[in-house]
Write an enzyme that holds these catalytic residues in place. Sequence first.
Site, mmCIF file in Angstrom:
data_model
loop_
_atom_site.group_PDB
_atom_site.id
_atom_site.type_symbol
_atom_site.label_atom_id
_atom_site.label_comp_id
_atom_site.label_asym_id
_atom_site.label_seq_id
_atom_site.Cartn_x
_atom_site.Cartn_y
_atom_site.Cartn_z
ATOM 1 N N GLY A 109 0.818 -1.212 0.000
ATOM 2 C CA GLY A 109 0.000 0.000 0.000
ATOM 3 C C GLY A 109 0.849 1.258 0.000
ATOM 4 O O GLY A 109 0.414 2.309 -0.484
ATOM 5 N N GLU A 112 1.630 1.806 -3.495
ATOM 6 C CA GLU A 112 0.398 2.249 -4.162
ATOM 7 C C GLU A 112 0.078 3.703 -3.830
ATOM 8 O O GLU A 112 -0.364 4.465 -4.705
ATOM 9 C CB GLU A 112 -0.753 1.305 -3.774
ATOM 10 C CG GLU A 112 -0.541 -0.075 -4.375
ATOM 11 C CD GLU A 112 -1.469 -1.147 -3.823
ATOM 12 O OE1 GLU A 112 -1.946 -1.960 -4.625
ATOM 13 O OE2 GLU A 112 -1.695 -1.189 -2.612
HETATM 14 N N1 DAK Z 1 2.210 -3.800 8.807
HETATM 15 C C1 DAK Z 1 2.325 -3.816 10.166
HETATM 16 N N2 DAK Z 1 3.495 -3.680 10.782
HETATM 17 C C2 DAK Z 1 4.606 -3.541 10.032
HETATM 18 C C3 DAK Z 1 4.559 -3.513 8.617
HETATM 19 C C4 DAK Z 1 3.269 -3.654 8.013
HETATM 20 N N3 DAK Z 1 3.087 -3.571 6.675
HETATM 21 N N4 DAK Z 1 5.805 -3.369 8.149
HETATM 22 C C5 DAK Z 1 6.616 -3.286 9.229
HETATM 23 N N5 DAK Z 1 5.895 -3.386 10.361
HETATM 24 C C6 DAK Z 1 6.376 -3.346 11.748
HETATM 25 C C7 DAK Z 1 7.079 -4.643 12.103
HETATM 26 O O1 DAK Z 1 6.146 -5.632 12.478
HETATM 27 C C8 DAK Z 1 7.939 -4.186 13.258
HETATM 28 O O2 DAK Z 1 7.121 -4.075 14.395
HETATM 29 P P1 DAK Z 1 7.591 -4.685 15.830
HETATM 30 O O3 DAK Z 1 7.914 -6.104 15.581
HETATM 31 O O4 DAK Z 1 8.830 -3.871 16.162
HETATM 32 O O5 DAK Z 1 6.444 -4.432 16.732
HETATM 33 C C9 DAK Z 1 8.334 -2.772 12.852
HETATM 34 O O6 DAK Z 1 7.377 -2.370 11.883
HETATM 35 C C10 DAK Z 1 9.708 -2.726 12.185
HETATM 36 O O7 DAK Z 1 9.728 -3.671 11.137
HETATM 37 P P2 DAK Z 1 10.864 -4.808 10.987
HETATM 38 O O8 DAK Z 1 11.429 -5.174 12.319
HETATM 39 O O9 DAK Z 1 10.291 -5.893 10.140
HETATM 40 O O10 DAK Z 1 11.970 -3.986 10.156
HETATM 41 P P3 DAK Z 1 13.056 -4.557 9.169
HETATM 42 O O11 DAK Z 1 13.935 -3.423 8.843
HETATM 43 O O12 DAK Z 1 13.662 -5.823 9.691
HETATM 44 O O13 DAK Z 1 12.236 -4.974 7.839
HETATM 45 C C11 DAK Z 1 10.609 -4.601 6.063
HETATM 46 C C12 DAK Z 1 11.627 -3.977 7.088
HETATM 47 C C13 DAK Z 1 9.884 -3.442 5.417
HETATM 48 C C14 DAK Z 1 11.375 -5.376 5.027
HETATM 49 C C15 DAK Z 1 9.641 -5.534 6.838
HETATM 50 O O14 DAK Z 1 9.098 -4.818 7.965
HETATM 51 C C16 DAK Z 1 8.508 -6.001 5.988
HETATM 52 O O15 DAK Z 1 8.626 -6.919 5.173
HETATM 53 N N6 DAK Z 1 7.317 -5.408 6.191
HETATM 54 C C17 DAK Z 1 6.101 -5.820 5.521
HETATM 55 C C18 DAK Z 1 6.097 -5.346 4.092
HETATM 56 C C19 DAK Z 1 4.857 -5.810 3.371
HETATM 57 O O16 DAK Z 1 4.589 -7.022 3.261
HETATM 58 N N7 DAK Z 1 4.049 -4.875 2.879
HETATM 59 C C20 DAK Z 1 2.783 -5.163 2.223
HETATM 60 C C21 DAK Z 1 1.658 -5.248 3.235
HETATM 61 S S1 DAK Z 1 0.095 -5.677 2.488
HETATM 62 C C22 DAK Z 1 -6.409 -2.251 0.272
HETATM 63 C C23 DAK Z 1 -5.468 -1.272 0.108
HETATM 64 C C24 DAK Z 1 -4.140 -1.563 0.314
HETATM 65 C C25 DAK Z 1 -3.750 -2.819 0.698
HETATM 66 C C26 DAK Z 1 -4.678 -3.798 0.862
HETATM 67 C C27 DAK Z 1 -6.003 -3.511 0.641
HETATM 68 N N8 DAK Z 1 -7.807 -1.971 0.043
HETATM 69 C C28 DAK Z 1 -8.170 -0.658 -0.453
HETATM 70 C C29 DAK Z 1 -8.772 -2.964 0.258
HETATM 71 C C30 DAK Z 1 -2.335 -3.062 0.926
HETATM 72 C C31 DAK Z 1 -1.843 -4.205 1.385
HETATM 73 C C32 DAK Z 1 -0.452 -4.228 1.825
HETATM 74 O O17 DAK Z 1 0.270 -3.265 1.747
#
Ligand code: DAK
Length: 258
Positions: A109, A112
């Site tokens: 997101g 996006e």
């Molecule tokens: N959501 C929640 N928490 C998150 C997060 C996320 N997307 N990304 C990071 N955090 C949190 C981590 O859980 C961690 O929290 P604590 O464990 O300290 O409590 C904190 O932020 C720091 O993250 P990391 O410890 O993981 O940090 P690193 O540097 O090791 O890694 C990273 C950074 C960006 C590579 C990793 O955090 C990561 O992979 N994050 C998730 C990335 C991801 O998968 N993004 C896509 C999410 S799904 C919609 C509109 C939009 C969407 C859906 C529907 N509609 C209109 C219906 C969008 C969907 C998405 O974006």
Amino acid sequence: MPEFIIVNPQAEKHIALIQLNRSKELNALNLQLMQELRDALKELDNNDEVRAIIITGNEKAFAAGADIKQMAGKSAIDMLNIDQFSTWDQIKKTKKPLIAAVCGFALGGGCELMMHCDLIVASETARIGQPEIKIGVMPGAGGTQRLTRAVGKALAMEVVLTGRFLTAEEALKAGLINKIVPNEMCLREAFALAKNIAAQSPVAVKLAKEAVLAAFNTSLDEGLILERKNFYLCFASEDQKEGMNAFIEKRTPDFKGK
Ligand code: DAK
């Protein structure tokens, strides 16, 4: 007062700044943040003093995506009832130019949201991607469409199907972003772009933005019709007279947005 964003309607003359402010969570876009952003953009869009809006995050993240922790337990019907699309649709309707200043992660997101902006300045540290596939879903706020239109099918498929992050260099080469600058210059460069746009006729800028965006939604002929109508409409503005007279009189135009 918003909790997860900081809004400065006059960060510089005619330039508003919105900073996403959930830094511990890498600016993960929870529902409240998105609603605050929607409301702020609507207000700034209606504020005559504002001519360009910059959206930024922090050094580590523009936004790491929608809040996975908030979404994890939801059912399809929960998602339907929450109707986040109305929030995103409202953001899409912003008429004034949006400039993204992106350092660090712009994922899911976050990518996006970045792609809802009209111009994108990224720092060398930017990492851009749609990693939803790695958590068992796919892009839901326009990623499959806007990314594909920006970078083409081959790279979009790779980014969406593997979840690989693009470097700033790759994103620039693919035409997804406007420029890369050192980290500490990112916001300054966004302001420079905003200042340049804010010096133009706000009427012409609004009409031109609408016409460029129409290229994504219409056939060439329909787009050309819209362009012509907007072109004529410019001649209904005082700014058109001011701009052309200033050129003839060899002076800098003073546009009023009327
Ligand atoms: N959501 C929640 N928490 C998150 C997060 C996320 N997307 N990304 C990071 N955090 C949190 C981590 O859980 C961690 O929290 P604590 O464990 O300290 O409590 C904190 O932020 C720091 O993250 P990391 O410890 O993981 O940090 P690193 O540097 O090791 O890694 C990273 C950074 C960006 C590579 C990793 O955090 C990561 O992979 N994050 C998730 C990335 C991801 O998968 N993004 C896509 C999410 S799904 C919609 C509109 C939009 C969407 C859906 C529907 N509609 C209109 C219906 C969008 C969907 C998405 O974006």
